[in-house]
Scaffold this active site. Sequence first.
Site, PDB file in Angstrom:
ATOM      1  N   GLU A  65       6.022 -39.938 -16.570  1.00  0.00           N
ATOM      2  CA  GLU A  65       5.825 -38.509 -16.776  1.00  0.00           C
ATOM      3  C   GLU A  65       6.941 -37.710 -16.091  1.00  0.00           C
ATOM      4  O   GLU A  65       7.159 -37.851 -14.889  1.00  0.00           O
ATOM      5  CB  GLU A  65       4.482 -38.054 -16.200  1.00  0.00           C
ATOM      6  N   CYS A  66       7.598 -36.856 -16.830  1.00  0.00           N
ATOM      7  CA  CYS A  66       8.574 -35.897 -16.323  1.00  0.00           C
ATOM      8  C   CYS A  66       9.626 -36.566 -15.424  1.00  0.00           C
ATOM      9  O   CYS A  66      10.578 -37.141 -15.929  1.00  0.00           O
ATOM     10  CB  CYS A  66       7.866 -34.747 -15.596  1.00  0.00           C
ATOM     11  N   GLY A  67       9.470 -36.525 -14.105  1.00  0.00           N
ATOM     12  CA  GLY A  67      10.427 -37.168 -13.222  1.00  0.00           C
ATOM     13  C   GLY A  67      10.575 -38.654 -13.510  1.00  0.00           C
ATOM     14  O   GLY A  67      11.678 -39.213 -13.430  1.00  0.00           O
ATOM     15  N   MET A  96      12.717 -38.950 -16.551  1.00  0.00           N
ATOM     16  CA  MET A  96      14.112 -38.718 -16.172  1.00  0.00           C
ATOM     17  C   MET A  96      14.729 -39.976 -15.549  1.00  0.00           C
ATOM     18  O   MET A  96      15.877 -40.322 -15.827  1.00  0.00           O
ATOM     19  CB  MET A  96      14.189 -37.553 -15.194  1.00  0.00           C
ATOM     20  N   GLY A 116       7.780 -39.067 -21.270  1.00  0.00           N
ATOM     21  CA  GLY A 116       8.041 -37.707 -21.732  1.00  0.00           C
ATOM     22  C   GLY A 116       7.881 -36.709 -20.606  1.00  0.00           C
ATOM     23  O   GLY A 116       7.522 -37.065 -19.478  1.00  0.00           O
TER      24      GLY A 116
END
Length: 460
Positions: free
Chosen positions: A330-332, A335, A429
Amino acid sequence: MSNRRLVIAGTGSGVGKTTLTIGLMAALRQAGYRVQGFKCGPDYIDPTYHTTVTERTSRNIDSWMLEHDMVREIVARASEDADISIMEGVMGFFDGKNPLTNEGTTAEISLITNSPVLLVVNCASMARSAAAIVKGFQQFLPEANIVGVIANRVGSEGHYKLVKAAIEQECHIPVVGYLKRNDDLTIPERHLGLIPSIERGELTPFFEQLGKLVHDTIDIEKVYELALAPKIEINEPIFTKPSVPQVKIAVARDAAFNFYYEENFELLKAYGAELVEFSPLKGEVVPQDADGLYIGGGFPEEFAETLAQQIDVKNSVRAAIQKGIPTLAECGGFMFLTDGIVTTDDTCHEMVGLIPGQVRMQTKLAALGYREVTGKQGNFLFKGDIQAKGHEFHYSTFHSEKEFSPAYDTKGMRGMKEEGYMNNNLIAGYTHFHFGSSTKMVENWVEQCKAVKKERRDAV
């Protein structure tokens, strides 16, 4: 279970509600009470303050993402051995998902949990007008139980007495105290080094000072008295832990990856997962016996240089995912799995390299808001044509020149869009999920872990 709880609600953004909430928690602790913290809405930062001050894990409660019965159970379970629960509101008392309803507001949380409300009013440069504000909040939703007021940012004790007299005469509820206007009392800026500084204890002296100041000008015993509330009744418990875990899920957790809802962990355990934490920042690799992998959000960009140097960690993450263990990033976490993170100084730091493309940091907000989510075909988390809820909050954008399969369709205030990345058992994502919005997601994840575990065992 304690039957004392208070919702700390602001009249709007910028009233100093978070600072006051932390101060109240600290003052109650200093008075000898066991305090349980809660945060209304999808906020990962404020609960870190609560947890540090109370020495108890703060919980998120969100009346849009979660069924109301789940909100009540979260509050009841976490408050069991506390003397008082403090529930910090989000934005203003009536601000939430929809400007035309109370959906997702602090006001709705107060009604769902049948909790009294302490209203925080920014009284700078006003006296009698403060009473009009309070009366407006009382009349806007009469069933909300506003039991008292704290006058914030007053100029002096004399100014406070004017405000107190006006509110108590016109609104018939007590004003339990005040804080003076003082820029030194502001919670330190929420820069991206906040979590590490809290973990290192650097803000502890500030919290202690804030608690003492609150104790000097706010009647803590009156606050405790006003917090008396009816017992929360639970119909059918949702969080039940099985006796024997069936799968092991590795969780990346450190200063770079720490955006997790505590109830997400509780639900994974309830559906049969044992959680094993590891720290990518410290060079800890994914456990070889992990059946699943969870990489949450956080601040990988702040630690991009260090993460780029963790070759063994990156290799272990890559190997685990390529081996097929069901993974959610998720997110981080998303990335971290890309080819690289480009920081605002235009430096590219090499990441895991499983998701083709780069993440570019920017100084302006890229996305913010609630999301309704459906999975793309083949997304193991969304088997059974289910929907889930979550939110986005990030300052980066993803750029790829290669074709790939998105993981989700998400719906926000600006409409529908495709989001994320999916490849076999990797789902990633920008969306942060609250598993309480769809426990079927958790069931699907654990079942997929069990299936892959069995395949590996059978192949030996």
